[in-house]
Design an enzyme around this catalytic site. Structure first.
Site, short mmCIF file in Angstrom:
data_model
loop_
_atom_site.label_atom_id
_atom_site.label_comp_id
_atom_site.label_asym_id
_atom_site.label_seq_id
_atom_site.Cartn_x
_atom_site.Cartn_y
_atom_site.Cartn_z
N GLU A 93 0.81 -1.22 0.00
CA GLU A 93 0.00 0.00 0.00
C GLU A 93 0.85 1.27 0.00
OE1 GLU A 93 -3.26 2.01 2.97
OE2 GLU A 93 -3.39 -0.13 2.59
N ASP A 94 1.98 1.26 0.69
CA ASP A 94 2.72 2.50 0.92
C ASP A 94 4.10 2.56 0.28
OD1 ASP A 94 0.62 3.47 2.42
OD2 ASP A 94 1.40 2.68 4.31
N ASP A 156 -3.49 -3.75 13.72
CA ASP A 156 -3.08 -2.54 13.00
C ASP A 156 -3.91 -1.34 13.46
OD1 ASP A 156 -2.06 -0.90 10.70
OD2 ASP A 156 -4.13 -1.16 10.01
N ASP A 284 -22.68 -2.20 37.26
CA ASP A 284 -21.50 -3.02 36.99
C ASP A 284 -20.25 -2.18 36.73
OD1 ASP A 284 -22.56 -2.06 34.69
OD2 ASP A 284 -22.48 -3.93 33.55
#
Length: 760
Positions: A93-94, A156, A284
């Site tokens: 992707e990068d 991620d 709770d």
């Protein structure tokens, strides 16, 4: 160099953790030397690929993939392919590297994991929401092929949330909302509580900073007293229960164990601000967990604890016999002691505990053979398949996100059962019709009624936990749903199945119904466009809505029919299109008005432009030149100078217009700018547009038209309409000889009682 050495140290820490991993069924190393070398090779390749890339925090980019791999180890996901893919997950992707490069170096399995995590970059989307939905769908499909994809993605996203403070405020809110509405619900359905709760808490920090701070301050107040209270409960339970159970085993994975915690910030936030409870009404806030070896011991503990504390009536949930969709099992009970402070007790086995904390990840961690875990894994994947099937029946990509938000992890859930004892998990507010579709699509289609606890109920009856629901069926096996059922279901799953039936079985009927609904809406709100103009507007809206059709290259008429059909069966709610319809309508309306504004009606001489003759003259709408203004001409693309082409056009601007260069000689195309001047305008008339805003009173239109008639000016066009806010608007197109005359007309109209504003 310092940064790179820091990254190298972080990787060595990761490698050392991997080296220390041992299988429980024999104590053998999880990863051999060859596997560790693969991990080292993946780090070297990712580090080289990312090079000098930096994250928003300023640290080297490679620190992020290392952190993702560390999070997978925190999840006890002992799988080398996952760890390698985590280090490589952003490479395609990068960086310039492609899938083929990953395959060549690390094999097809790693490539498919990385590809499932890579955003779609070769597609053009109409909006960020459409891109988000399409990428989410791609990730879910990849998860069906290999569930490890989603675990890497969750790690991620969690690390991105931990470092979100370095982004700008707009990005923080966008990413936090995406996390809250997509990734935390997915973590919930997979049972990965370790990730889910931290993602939710971090999301609240950026989505509602004041609310987050209020809860944080409340928890910080009397922190020592809260800690002491929790510890006293744990000590009391240990002392009372320990004689009845085997002691905790070595490593803390067997035997009797008690632990406590304070409820997550997100859980408290939801009850404070969504359920409008006070801090004291949240039962709770404190939770104590009792972990034992078997189900029989769970129920033994359940009875014993009630000898020590009092259980609040109605505050008991049996998730052991009625597990959640994600496999979660436990007994929940809210107790109160002498201090009168309520707290929750959860009782579960060690196996249930690991499923609750790590969910789907446990299928890769216990032993070297995981075949016996495959059934639970497949059950979880069924929900992903349902989500994808539902999205394929949708007509807009944002319905994928909506399905995740509303169906996978609704804030509250109910658990009705069939007469045979099969429990169905539904969102709160689901009806018996939702229940029927949850049992089976054909059961939903054939439903003619329902009984709840042996009593006939209407189809909009909202089911509750513990209800026994019997669906009454039509003897006709081909029976389909009614069109109005879409209004009686709460889950996207049921809506999708109803729409899918109408989409497939009743296309012509859908087209007619959709066309009628759209035309009715147009007549009610928009009345000034011809049918052909409306078709153009609708087509532009379809482009903006990212409206998909099954076949590409359809004609405009076919696309409109698909749209009518989608509206007809409910796949495209018309209300969702109205904002875009209004915007496109206004654009076209303004364009038409701009064409009319000061367009020349007739002229003996009009504007004289040196070097050009017999061309169509238009007056620029950016500055509206009128006789008396210093002007300049601009040749349009179809006109040439010196009479070489006798057709074409010229636009006249004021010389001081912001769109006219100060120095024409230095303009990009100086030859297209020509000197111009006004000729004899005595017999020239120009159109001027007045937009008149009024109060909504009877007779206002008549008052304005009477005034204009008394001014002895020509009225070229005149129409009025009422606005949704109770005001009125009159559009008047009048003939004037100059701007000065138009200003005079404006001044007269402003004096009419009931006129609030006149815009030129």
């Amino acid at each position: 160099m310092i940064d790179q050495s820091m990254a190298a140290r972080r990787f060595e820490e990761l490698l050392e953790r991997c080296r220390a991993l041992r299988w429980r069924d024999g104590g053998q190393p999880v990863l051999d030397n060859d596997a560790l070398e693969r991990l080292r090779a993946a780090y070297a390749f990712a580090s080289q690929a990312h090079g000098d890339q930096r994250r928003a925090s300023g640290e080297p980019y490679i620190m992020h993939p290392i952190a993702v791999a560390q999070l997978l180890l925190d999840l006890e996901l002992y799988d080398m392919d996952c760890l390698v893919a985590a280090l490589l997950h952003d490479v395609v992707e990068d960086t310039p590297y492609k899938n083929a490069d990953i395959t060549q170096r690390f094999g097809e399995v790693i490539m498919h994991l990385v590809d499932g995590l890579t955003k779609l970059q070769d597609m053009r989307f109409s909006s960020k929401e459409a891109a988000q939905a399409e990428n989410t769908l791609k990730m879910l499909i990849a998860t069906l092929n290999d569930p490890r994809v989603i675990l890497i993605k969750l790690a991620d996203r969690l690390h991105n949330m931990r470092t979100l403070e370095f982004k700008n405020e707009e990005s923080q809110r966008r990413i936090a909302a995406e996390t809250m509405h997509i990734y935390a619900p997915i973590a919930d359905i997979l049972g990965v509580r370790l990730f889910k709760e931290e993602m939710e808490d971090l999301a609240i920090r950026f989505l509602d900073p004041p609310g987050y701070k209020e809860i944080e301050d409340e928890l910080e107040m009397e922190k020592e007293a809260r800690t002491a209270f929790l510890e006293s409960i744990q000590q009391k339970l240990r002392m009372f229960l320990s004689p009845h159970f085997p002691p905790a085993g070595e490593g803390g994975r067997s035997g009797f164990h008690v632990e406590g915690r304070v409820k997550s910030v997100h859980g408290i936030h939801r009850k404070l601000f969504h359920q409008h409870k006070s801090f004291g009404e949240i039962f709770d806030v404190y939770a104590v967990r009792v972990i034992v070896d078997s189900v029989e011991e769970c129920w033994r503990a359940f009875g014993l604890i009630q000898q020590v504390y009092h259980m609040i009536q109605g505050r008991f949930k049996n998730y052991i016999n009625n597990p959640k969709k994600n496999g979660y099992q436990s007994i929940h009970m809210t107790m109160v002691g002498e201090e009168k402070i309520p707290f929750e007790v959860q009782i579960r086995t060690w196996g249930m505990h690991e499923t609750a904390e790590r969910g789907i990840a446990i299928h890769w961690k216990h032993t070297r053979q995981v075949e016996n875990e495959i059934t639970g894994l497949e059950n979880l994947m069924v929900q992903f398949q349902e989500l994808i099937d539902n999205s394929r029946d949708a007509d807009t990509l944002d319905e994928v996100v909506q399905s995740i938000r509303s169906d996978i992890a609704p804030l509250e859930k109910v658990y009705p059962t069939t007469p045979k004892g099969e429990t169905k998990e539904l969102k709160q507010g689901a009806t018996v019709l939702d229940f029927a579709y949850a049992v089976h699509t054909k059961i939903g289609h054939r439903m003619v009624g329902a009984k709840v606890n042996s009593r006939i109920v209407p189809i909009d009856y909202q089911v509750q936990s513990g209800d026994i629901v019997e669906v009454l069926l039509s003897p006709n096996e081909d029976k389909g749903p009614s069109r109005d059922w879409i209004h009686f279901v709460a889950t996207n799953q049921a809506k999708s199945k109803i729409r899918a039936w109408f989409k497939k079985e009743r296309r012509e009927e859908n087209i007619g119904a959709g066309r009628h609904e759209i035309e009715s809406e147009l007549r009610r709100n928009f009345t000034r466009l011809a049918p052909k103009e409306w078709e153009d507007v609708l087509l532009r809206v379809l482009d903006r809505k990212h409206f998909e059709v099954e076949e590409k290259n359809k004609t405009s008429a076919e696309r409109l029919e698909d749209f009518y059909a989608a509206v007809g069966y409910g796949g495209m709610p018309l209300q969702s299109c109205l904002p875009q319809l209004r915007e496109e309508y206004q654009k076209l309306l303004h364009a038409q008005q701009d064409e009319m504004k000061f367009s020349k009606i007739s002229s003996d001489k009009g504007v004289i432009v040196e070097g050009i003759d017999r061309c169509q003259v238009k007056f620029a709408q950016c500055c509206h030149p009128l006789p008396g203004d210093t002007v300049v001409g601009y040749i349009t693309r179809t006109a040439l100078r010196d009479g070489e082409v006798q057709t074409g056009g010229l636009t006249v601007h004021k010389r001081n217009c912001t769109n006219v260069p100060a120095d024409l000689a230095k303009a990009p195309e100086p030859d297209r700018w020509l000197p111009a001047r006004w000729g004899d305008t005595a017999k020239t008339e120009y159109r001027g547009v007045l937009t008149i805003h009024t109060v909504n009173q009877t007779g206002m239109t008549a008052k304005v038209s009477t005034l204009l008639g008394n001014l002895h000016i020509s009225i070229e066009d005149f129409h009025a309409h009422n606005n949704h806010d109770g005001t009125g608007t009159v559009i008047a197109v009048v003939g004037v000889s100059s701007r000065e005359q138009l200003e005079n007309v404006r001044g007269k109209v402003c004096q009419v009682k009931g006129v609030t504003e006149v815009v030129l």
